[in-house]
Write a protein that holds these residues in place. Structure first.
Motif, PDB file in Angstrom:
ATOM      1  N   VAL A  39       0.850  -1.190   0.000  1.00  0.00           N
ATOM      2  CA  VAL A  39       0.000   0.000   0.000  1.00  0.00           C
ATOM      3  C   VAL A  39       0.888   1.244   0.000  1.00  0.00           C
ATOM      4  CG1 VAL A  39      -1.686   1.325   1.353  1.00  0.00           C
ATOM      5  CG2 VAL A  39      -1.940  -1.149   1.130  1.00  0.00           C
ATOM      6  N   GLY A  40       0.559   2.190  -0.875  1.00  0.00           N
ATOM      7  CA  GLY A  40       1.333   3.433  -0.959  1.00  0.00           C
ATOM      8  C   GLY A  40       0.502   4.622  -0.522  1.00  0.00           C
ATOM      9  N   LEU A  41       1.173   5.640  -0.016  1.00  0.00           N
ATOM     10  CA  LEU A  41       0.501   6.865   0.433  1.00  0.00           C
ATOM     11  C   LEU A  41       0.766   7.962  -0.589  1.00  0.00           C
ATOM     12  CD1 LEU A  41      -0.844   8.734   2.611  1.00  0.00           C
ATOM     13  CD2 LEU A  41       1.412   8.903   3.679  1.00  0.00           C
ATOM     14  N   PHE A  42      -0.307   8.649  -0.970  1.00  0.00           N
ATOM     15  CA  PHE A  42      -0.169   9.734  -1.945  1.00  0.00           C
ATOM     16  C   PHE A  42      -0.890  10.983  -1.417  1.00  0.00           C
ATOM     17  CE2 PHE A  42       0.028   5.718  -4.150  1.00  0.00           C
ATOM     18  CZ  PHE A  42       1.149   5.881  -4.961  1.00  0.00           C
ATOM     19  N   GLY A  43      -0.322  12.123  -1.765  1.00  0.00           N
ATOM     20  CA  GLY A  43      -0.975  13.398  -1.423  1.00  0.00           C
ATOM     21  C   GLY A  43      -0.746  13.885  -0.010  1.00  0.00           C
ATOM     22  N   TRP A  44       0.163  13.248   0.697  1.00  0.00           N
ATOM     23  CA  TRP A  44       0.444  13.680   2.082  1.00  0.00           C
ATOM     24  C   TRP A  44       1.388  14.871   2.023  1.00  0.00           C
ATOM     25  CZ3 TRP A  44       4.513  14.457   5.455  1.00  0.00           C
ATOM     26  CH2 TRP A  44       4.211  14.476   6.833  1.00  0.00           C
ATOM     27  N   THR A  45       1.042  15.935   2.741  1.00  0.00           N
ATOM     28  CA  THR A  45       1.959  17.084   2.833  1.00  0.00           C
ATOM     29  C   THR A  45       2.127  17.439   4.301  1.00  0.00           C
ATOM     30  OG1 THR A  45       0.134  18.631   2.648  1.00  0.00           O
ATOM     31  CG2 THR A  45       1.308  18.090   0.603  1.00  0.00           C
ATOM     32  N   LYS A  46       3.219  18.147   4.562  1.00  0.00           N
ATOM     33  CA  LYS A  46       3.521  18.519   5.947  1.00  0.00           C
ATOM     34  C   LYS A  46       2.419  19.435   6.495  1.00  0.00           C
ATOM     35  CE  LYS A  46       7.870  19.165   8.325  1.00  0.00           C
ATOM     36  NZ  LYS A  46       9.224  19.675   8.220  1.00  0.00           N
ATOM     37  N   GLU A  47       1.927  20.330   5.610  1.00  0.00           N
ATOM     38  CA  GLU A  47       0.939  21.307   6.063  1.00  0.00           C
ATOM     39  C   GLU A  47      -0.439  20.642   6.246  1.00  0.00           C
ATOM     40  OE1 GLU A  47       2.680  21.858   2.968  1.00  0.00           O
ATOM     41  OE2 GLU A  47       4.294  22.631   4.263  1.00  0.00           O
ATOM     42  N   ASN A  48      -0.877  19.969   5.221  1.00  0.00           N
ATOM     43  CA  ASN A  48      -2.234  19.392   5.257  1.00  0.00           C
ATOM     44  C   ASN A  48      -2.305  17.985   5.835  1.00  0.00           C
ATOM     45  OD1 ASN A  48      -3.348  21.647   4.019  1.00  0.00           O
ATOM     46  ND2 ASN A  48      -2.718  20.899   2.001  1.00  0.00           N
ATOM     47  N   ARG A  49      -1.145  17.397   5.988  1.00  0.00           N
ATOM     48  CA  ARG A  49      -1.035  16.021   6.490  1.00  0.00           C
ATOM     49  C   ARG A  49      -1.965  15.077   5.706  1.00  0.00           C
ATOM     50  NH1 ARG A  49       2.270  15.769  10.574  1.00  0.00           N
ATOM     51  NH2 ARG A  49       1.497  13.786  11.366  1.00  0.00           N
ATOM     52  N   TYR A  50      -2.939  14.475   6.343  1.00  0.00           N
ATOM     53  CA  TYR A  50      -3.744  13.459   5.635  1.00  0.00           C
ATOM     54  C   TYR A  50      -5.007  14.027   4.962  1.00  0.00           C
ATOM     55  CZ  TYR A  50      -0.880   9.874   7.863  1.00  0.00           C
ATOM     56  OH  TYR A  50       0.160   9.076   8.255  1.00  0.00           O
ATOM     57  N   LYS A  51      -5.154  15.379   5.006  1.00  0.00           N
ATOM     58  CA  LYS A  51      -6.406  15.969   4.523  1.00  0.00           C
ATOM     59  C   LYS A  51      -6.725  15.575   3.077  1.00  0.00           C
ATOM     60  CE  LYS A  51      -8.074  19.672   7.294  1.00  0.00           C
ATOM     61  NZ  LYS A  51      -7.714  18.970   8.494  1.00  0.00           N
ATOM     62  N   GLN A  52      -5.718  15.738   2.198  1.00  0.00           N
ATOM     63  CA  GLN A  52      -5.974  15.359   0.803  1.00  0.00           C
ATOM     64  C   GLN A  52      -5.251  14.067   0.413  1.00  0.00           C
ATOM     65  OE1 GLN A  52      -4.722  19.164  -0.361  1.00  0.00           O
ATOM     66  NE2 GLN A  52      -6.701  19.919   0.320  1.00  0.00           N
ATOM     67  N   ALA A  53      -4.867  13.357   1.444  1.00  0.00           N
ATOM     68  CA  ALA A  53      -4.086  12.131   1.154  1.00  0.00           C
ATOM     69  C   ALA A  53      -5.000  10.959   0.823  1.00  0.00           C
ATOM     70  CB  ALA A  53      -3.237  11.784   2.362  1.00  0.00           C
ATOM     71  N   HIS A  54      -4.441  10.036   0.100  1.00  0.00           N
ATOM     72  CA  HIS A  54      -5.166   8.797  -0.130  1.00  0.00           C
ATOM     73  C   HIS A  54      -4.163   7.640  -0.259  1.00  0.00           C
ATOM     74  CE1 HIS A  54      -4.048   9.894  -4.217  1.00  0.00           C
ATOM     75  NE2 HIS A  54      -4.202   8.615  -4.535  1.00  0.00           N
ATOM     76  N   PHE A  55      -4.658   6.445  -0.016  1.00  0.00           N
ATOM     77  CA  PHE A  55      -3.799   5.260  -0.108  1.00  0.00           C
ATOM     78  C   PHE A  55      -4.198   4.452  -1.336  1.00  0.00           C
ATOM     79  CE2 PHE A  55      -3.840   6.290   4.404  1.00  0.00           C
ATOM     80  CZ  PHE A  55      -2.488   6.226   4.729  1.00  0.00           C
ATOM     81  N   GLU A  56      -3.192   3.836  -1.919  1.00  0.00           N
ATOM     82  CA  GLU A  56      -3.480   3.006  -3.096  1.00  0.00           C
ATOM     83  C   GLU A  56      -2.759   1.673  -2.992  1.00  0.00           C
ATOM     84  OE1 GLU A  56      -2.642   4.645  -6.977  1.00  0.00           O
ATOM     85  OE2 GLU A  56      -3.919   6.374  -6.495  1.00  0.00           O
ATOM     86  N   VAL A  57      -3.418   0.675  -3.542  1.00  0.00           N
ATOM     87  CA  VAL A  57      -2.752  -0.639  -3.577  1.00  0.00           C
ATOM     88  C   VAL A  57      -1.746  -0.628  -4.718  1.00  0.00           C
ATOM     89  CG1 VAL A  57      -3.062  -3.123  -3.890  1.00  0.00           C
ATOM     90  CG2 VAL A  57      -4.787  -1.788  -2.652  1.00  0.00           C
ATOM     91  N   MET A  58      -0.487  -0.874  -4.354  1.00  0.00           N
ATOM     92  CA  MET A  58       0.572  -0.900  -5.367  1.00  0.00           C
ATOM     93  C   MET A  58       0.685  -2.337  -5.883  1.00  0.00           C
ATOM     94  SD  MET A  58       1.888   2.198  -4.553  1.00  0.00           S
ATOM     95  CE  MET A  58       3.624   2.288  -4.882  1.00  0.00           C
ATOM     96  N   GLY A  59       1.577  -2.526  -6.786  1.00  0.00           N
ATOM     97  CA  GLY A  59       1.795  -3.890  -7.283  1.00  0.00           C
ATOM     98  C   GLY A  59       2.344  -4.779  -6.178  1.00  0.00           C
ATOM     99  N   ILE A  60       1.912  -6.024  -6.184  1.00  0.00           N
ATOM    100  CA  ILE A  60       2.426  -6.961  -5.195  1.00  0.00           C
ATOM    101  C   ILE A  60       3.742  -7.543  -5.703  1.00  0.00           C
ATOM    102  CG2 ILE A  60       1.988  -9.231  -4.161  1.00  0.00           C
ATOM    103  CD1 ILE A  60      -1.028  -8.235  -4.150  1.00  0.00           C
TER     104      ILE A  60
END
Lengths: 253, 243
Positions: A204-225
């Motif tokens: 699982v990868g994390l995308f859209g995480w920023t120091k300022e907004n943290r998880y506000k616009q973040a989302h997780f995606e299933v990466m290749g196994i």
């Protein structure tokens, strides 16, 4: 073999091995849960767990392996019992019985923490349904490195009278394994260390995480196994088992 | 078949140095065989080789008419009880619990536990943790473990080590009773001549890994009637160690 495993159970009477293992598992769970308090993490909860848990497992599961293997094998060294055992049963059987008993404890703790993770998700009100297929995959990808690490620790604990050797090598390995997770640009690093496979198999990868907004616009995606890593790990497990068993068989007591 | 243990050219090298060299041992059935030698002579190494705890560099071992090999090892060992170096036990378990584990492993009747505890006179201490036992009791617990399957052959490595005089006498009497009471053959090692003199019928003297004498104890007395047994022993072992 059943008799030998039964003997392992009898030997651990008053040693509180299960209780010790449960305490470590409880400590791990206590470390994870307070992190999921923000609304964003409750929204992303199920996937956030799958993203974060491999790192936590890479620290706690090897430590648990050190403790369990050492407690199970130390009684043989302290009581000079290996000589006694070796004249009653085949050494390969002694190695296997102790390994199986240790793995039963490890897998029990793993199932417990896995179940508790899902239960906590429901209690905390994580959004959506639990992605059970991904959680089963996560269980498989946690159990396999744990088995590999445990086989290594088991061999060290059984072959070295001084359990300091086991603790030292296990702790260094755990540290390096956890460290390898911070270098995603160097995937080979995770593959050369048995402790690094918790990270190598995370999917699982994390995308859209920023120091300022943290998880506000973040989302997780299933990466290749990473199937290759999994296959390599299975070979490592088999090789370590064969080598470890052979070393113990040849050891002069 | 009168010989229960026979070795031929038994050798063990550690980094090229011989701990045991070309040893031909012969133990007769139903006898107490005293294996005597100064400290570091190779007694424990020999006994460990008999039990397959270490591999010989060279030579052959035959026990109960069967050659000791990887295939036959466990089957042969099933008929051997042993107490090597220090007694083995789990300190956190009671005496009876320790024997229960061995009984399960050896697959012998549960009642043997009571029998052997009575033989070694530990039946009143069965519920006490082994770590709380005195050294003498630990030795007796070790012996109980060795006797548990009522083996044909008993190998005891310095069983009186660390015991007080009363404990030594008790152990000695116990060992002496085993061949007549249970038809066992006993190999008992010691570095104390007086110990072996009072216990054994046959004797093997080892020094620097080599067998210096082997035969009946009474024949050793007859080697030189003008010399004491101590002097004969010192002559044989090169006077390198005190008794």
């Amino acid at each position: 073999m059943i008799k030998l495993i039964k003997c392992e159970f009898m030997k651990t009477r008053r040693r509180y091995v299960f209780l010790t293992a449960l305490t470590v598992t409880a400590a791990m769970l206590a470390w994870i849960y307070p992190r999921h308090q923000s609304a964003d993490l409750i929204r992303l909860g199920w996937m956030a767990n799958l993203y974060e848990l491999p790192l936590i497992n890479s620290i706690f599961m090897p430590l648990l392996s050190i403790i369990v293997s050492s407690r199970l094998c130390d009684i043989e060294h302290k009581g000079v019992m290996l000589k006694q055992l070796a004249v009653t049963k085949k050494r390969s059987q002694i190695y296997d019985a102790k390994l199986i008993y240790g793995l039963i404890i490890m897998i029990f703790c793993l199932i417990l923490s896995w179940g508790m993770t899902i239960t906590f998700g429901y209690i905390a009100g994580f959004e959506g349904e639990v992605p059970i297929r991904l959680y089963l995959l996560y269980f498989l990808f946690t159990a396999t490195p744990t088995i590999a690490v445990y086989i290594l620790q088991h061999t060290l604990s059984l072959c070295f009278k001084n359990q300091g050797v086991t603790f030292f090598s296990g702790t260094i390995g755990t540290f390096l394994g956890a460290l390898s997770l911070f270098f995603p640009q160097l995937p080979w690093l995770r593959r050369i260390l048995v402790w690094g496979y918790y990270g190598a198999l995370s999917f699982v990868g994390l995308f859209g995480w920023t120091k300022e907004n943290r998880y506000k616009q973040a989302h997780f995606e299933v990466m290749g196994i990473d199937r290759n890593s999994f296959i390599i790990l299975l070979f490592i497990c088999i090789a370590m088992y064969i080598i470890g068993r052979e070393i113990f068989k040849r050891k002069e007591l | 078949m009168n010989e229960i243990v026979k070795t031929a050219g038994l050798t063990k090298l550690y980094k090229g140095v011989a701990a045991v060299s070309d040893l031909n041992m012969s133990v007769r059935k139903g006898r107490i065989y005293g294996f005597l030698g100064p400290n570091g002579a190779g007694k424990t190494t020999t006994l460990k080789m008999l039990l397959s705890l270490i591999r010989p560099t060279n030579g052959e071992i035959e026990i109960m008419g069967r050659r000791m090999e990887a295939k036959s090892r466990i089957e042969i060992l099933r008929n051997i009880g042993s107490l090597i170096e220090s007694p083995s036990f789990y300190g956190h378990l009671t005496g009876a619990e320790n024997l229960r584990i061995l009984q399960t492993l050896l697959d012998v009747p549960k009642m043997n536990i009571d029998k052997v505890l009575k033989i070694v006179r530990l039946d009143n201490q069965r519920s006490k943790k082994a770590s709380a036992y005195s050294l003498g009791m630990k030795q007796r617990l070790g012996l109980a473990g060795a006797l548990l399957a009522f083996p044909k052959l008993l190998i005891l490595d310095e069983p009186t080590n660390g015991l007080d005089p009363a404990g030594i006498q008790e152990m000695r009497e116990l060992i002496k009773s085993l061949p007549t009471q249970f038809g066992m053959t006993v190999i008992v090692s010691s570095h104390l001549l007086s110990e072996i003199d009072q216990m054994a019928e046959d004797i093997g003297i080892i020094a620097k890994g080599k067998m210096m004498y082997q035969g009946k104890l009474e024949d050793l007395h007859n080697i030189d009637r003008n010399k004491s047994l101590e002097e004969i022993f010192l002559d044989l072992t090169g006077r390198e160690q005190s008794l």
